[in-house]
Design an enzyme around this catalytic site. Structure first.
Site, PDB file in Angstrom:
ATOM      1  N   LYS A  89      29.048  48.925  36.106  1.00 38.72           N
ATOM      2  CA  LYS A  89      27.657  47.907  35.729  1.00 38.72           C
ATOM      3  C   LYS A  89      27.637  47.078  37.290  1.00 38.72           C
ATOM      4  CE  LYS A  89      29.854  44.493  33.029  1.00 38.72           C
ATOM      5  NZ  LYS A  89      29.826  43.260  33.751  1.00 38.72           N
ATOM      6  N   ARG A 122      28.209  37.460  26.904  1.00 37.19           N
ATOM      7  CA  ARG A 122      29.406  38.278  26.296  1.00 37.19           C
ATOM      8  C   ARG A 122      29.559  38.133  24.687  1.00 37.19           C
ATOM      9  NH1 ARG A 122      31.980  38.603  31.771  1.00 37.19           N
ATOM     10  NH2 ARG A 122      33.807  39.506  31.544  1.00 37.19           N
ATOM     11  N   ARG A 124      43.054  53.433  38.914  1.00 38.99           N
ATOM     12  CA  ARG A 124      42.759  52.552  39.875  1.00 38.99           C
ATOM     13  C   ARG A 124      44.015  51.891  40.390  1.00 38.99           C
ATOM     14  NH1 ARG A 124      38.010  48.617  37.734  1.00 38.99           N
ATOM     15  NH2 ARG A 124      39.320  47.367  36.653  1.00 38.99           N
ATOM     16  N   ARG A 168      47.408  47.207  39.174  1.00 37.12           N
ATOM     17  CA  ARG A 168      47.267  45.858  38.690  1.00 37.12           C
ATOM     18  C   ARG A 168      47.942  46.012  37.332  1.00 37.12           C
ATOM     19  NH1 ARG A 168      41.552  43.960  39.465  1.00 37.12           N
ATOM     20  NH2 ARG A 168      41.915  43.616  37.382  1.00 37.12           N
ATOM     21  N   ARG A 189      41.690  44.717  26.525  1.00 31.65           N
ATOM     22  CA  ARG A 189      40.177  44.315  27.137  1.00 31.65           C
ATOM     23  C   ARG A 189      39.304  44.889  26.506  1.00 31.65           C
ATOM     24  NH1 ARG A 189      42.202  44.778  32.793  1.00 31.65           N
ATOM     25  NH2 ARG A 189      40.084  45.470  33.328  1.00 31.65           N
TER      26      ARG A 189
HETATM   27  P1  AMP Z   1      34.223  39.618  35.030  1.00 31.50           P
HETATM   28  O1  AMP Z   1      34.445  39.839  36.469  1.00 31.50           O
HETATM   29  O2  AMP Z   1      32.798  39.496  34.448  1.00 31.50           O
HETATM   30  O3  AMP Z   1      35.266  40.379  34.247  1.00 31.50           O
HETATM   31  O4  AMP Z   1      34.891  38.133  34.786  1.00 31.50           O
HETATM   32  C1  AMP Z   1      36.199  37.611  35.151  1.00 31.50           C
HETATM   33  C2  AMP Z   1      36.610  36.608  34.180  1.00 31.50           C
HETATM   34  O5  AMP Z   1      35.761  35.300  34.330  1.00 31.50           O
HETATM   35  C3  AMP Z   1      36.663  36.885  32.545  1.00 31.50           C
HETATM   36  O6  AMP Z   1      37.935  37.772  32.194  1.00 31.50           O
HETATM   37  C4  AMP Z   1      36.408  35.525  31.996  1.00 31.50           C
HETATM   38  O7  AMP Z   1      37.646  34.972  32.045  1.00 31.50           O
HETATM   39  C5  AMP Z   1      35.652  34.976  32.762  1.00 31.50           C
HETATM   40  N1  AMP Z   1      34.264  35.149  32.657  1.00 31.50           N
HETATM   41  C6  AMP Z   1      33.108  35.522  33.217  1.00 31.50           C
HETATM   42  N2  AMP Z   1      31.972  35.575  32.631  1.00 31.50           N
HETATM   43  C7  AMP Z   1      32.287  34.888  31.420  1.00 31.50           C
HETATM   44  C8  AMP Z   1      31.265  34.634  30.355  1.00 31.50           C
HETATM   45  N3  AMP Z   1      30.025  35.009  30.443  1.00 31.50           N
HETATM   46  N4  AMP Z   1      31.852  33.868  29.373  1.00 31.50           N
HETATM   47  C9  AMP Z   1      33.191  33.505  29.246  1.00 31.50           C
HETATM   48  N5  AMP Z   1      33.954  33.652  30.544  1.00 31.50           N
HETATM   49  C10 AMP Z   1      33.478  34.443  31.477  1.00 31.50           C
END
Ligand code: AMP
Length: 218
Positions: A13, A89, A128, A161, A172
């Site tokens: 995405k 989310r 990865r 990682r 996750r």
């Molecule tokens: P992502 O790259 O979208 O996976 O975001 C990395 C991290 O940022 C996530 O694992 C969350 O800890 C935090 N994060 C990003 N978007 C959100 C959201 N909408 N709500 C809460 N935490 C977020």
């Protein structure tokens, strides 16, 4: 136009969202990228968010909503519209986003869900690899380094990682799926959800999804 792009980690995405946003002239907003930028620049917000991110948790809504509202209120979003990645989310965030957009006289016009088979997501993420020194990305199946474990670019060690190891990935994805259904339903009930299936099993690449979206939305 305001689009939200939904999908699990490894669904593609991020790549699809950036490309489609570019082609449609939308501002690409990723909450994860905003947090990472703040962490890199060692801002107060970044320091606070990082304690949650490092523990693999969601950042509290109070903080996340503040950064998103701040970004949505800028002139470029009002002028061009936005592609929002990484938010919402949870069900609460769906309602929060509706309220934030109402504040600027906008609404979600379309939600795109990139749907990739669970086993394929596991395989995509667990294959990865990344260079520890220069962060160049590799994949053991599609794009391995020329010499195993050694970065082509800088000679640094190419590793997996910790959070890309299978148990961590399953955890996750479990968290993602626990919330995904209500988020998808939030948009489906208003007829705003477009599901895009992709993956090797059905022979449809992220590139094809991207091309179809651009063709239909431009
Ligand atoms: P992502 O790259 O979208 O996976 O975001 C990395 C991290 O940022 C996530 O694992 C969350 O800890 C935090 N994060 C990003 N978007 C959100 C959201 N909408 N709500 C809460 N935490 C977020």
């Amino acid at each position: 136009m305001i689009i939200v792009i939904l999908g699990a980690q490894g669904s593609g995405k991020g790549t699809v969202g950036v490309k489609v946003a570019e082609e449609l002239g939308l501002v690409h907003i990723s909450t994860g990228d905003i947090f990472r930028e703040n962490i890199k620049n060692e801002t107060e917000l970044g320091k606070e968010a990082n304690t949650y991110i490092l523990a693999g948790n969601l950042v509290p809504d109070e903080l996340t909503n503040r950064i998103l509202m701040d970004r949505l209120s800028r002139e470029d979003v009002l002028e061009k519209g936005a592609m929002i990645d990484g938010y919402p989310r949870t069900e609460k965030q769906c309602y929060d986003l509706d309220a934030m957009l109402a504040n600027i006289d906008r609404k979600v016009d379309l939600a795109i869900n990139l749907d990739v088979d669970y086993d394929e997501l596991i395989s995509r993420i667990t294959t990865r690899r990344v260079c520890k020194s220069c962060k160049e990305g590799y994949n053991t199946e599609y794009n391995p380094p020329k010499v195993e474990g050694v970065c082509d670019k800088c000679g640094g060690p190419v590793v997996q990682r910790d959070d890309d190891k299978e148990d961590a990935v399953r955890q996750r994805l479990d968290i993602y799926y626990a919330n995904a259904e209500v988020v998808l339903n939030h948009y489906a009930k208003d007829g705003k959800l477009r599901v895009e299936k992709a993956g090797d099993k059905i022979g449809r690449t992220s590139k094809e999804v991207t091309a179809d979206l651009i063709r239909d939305l431009k």
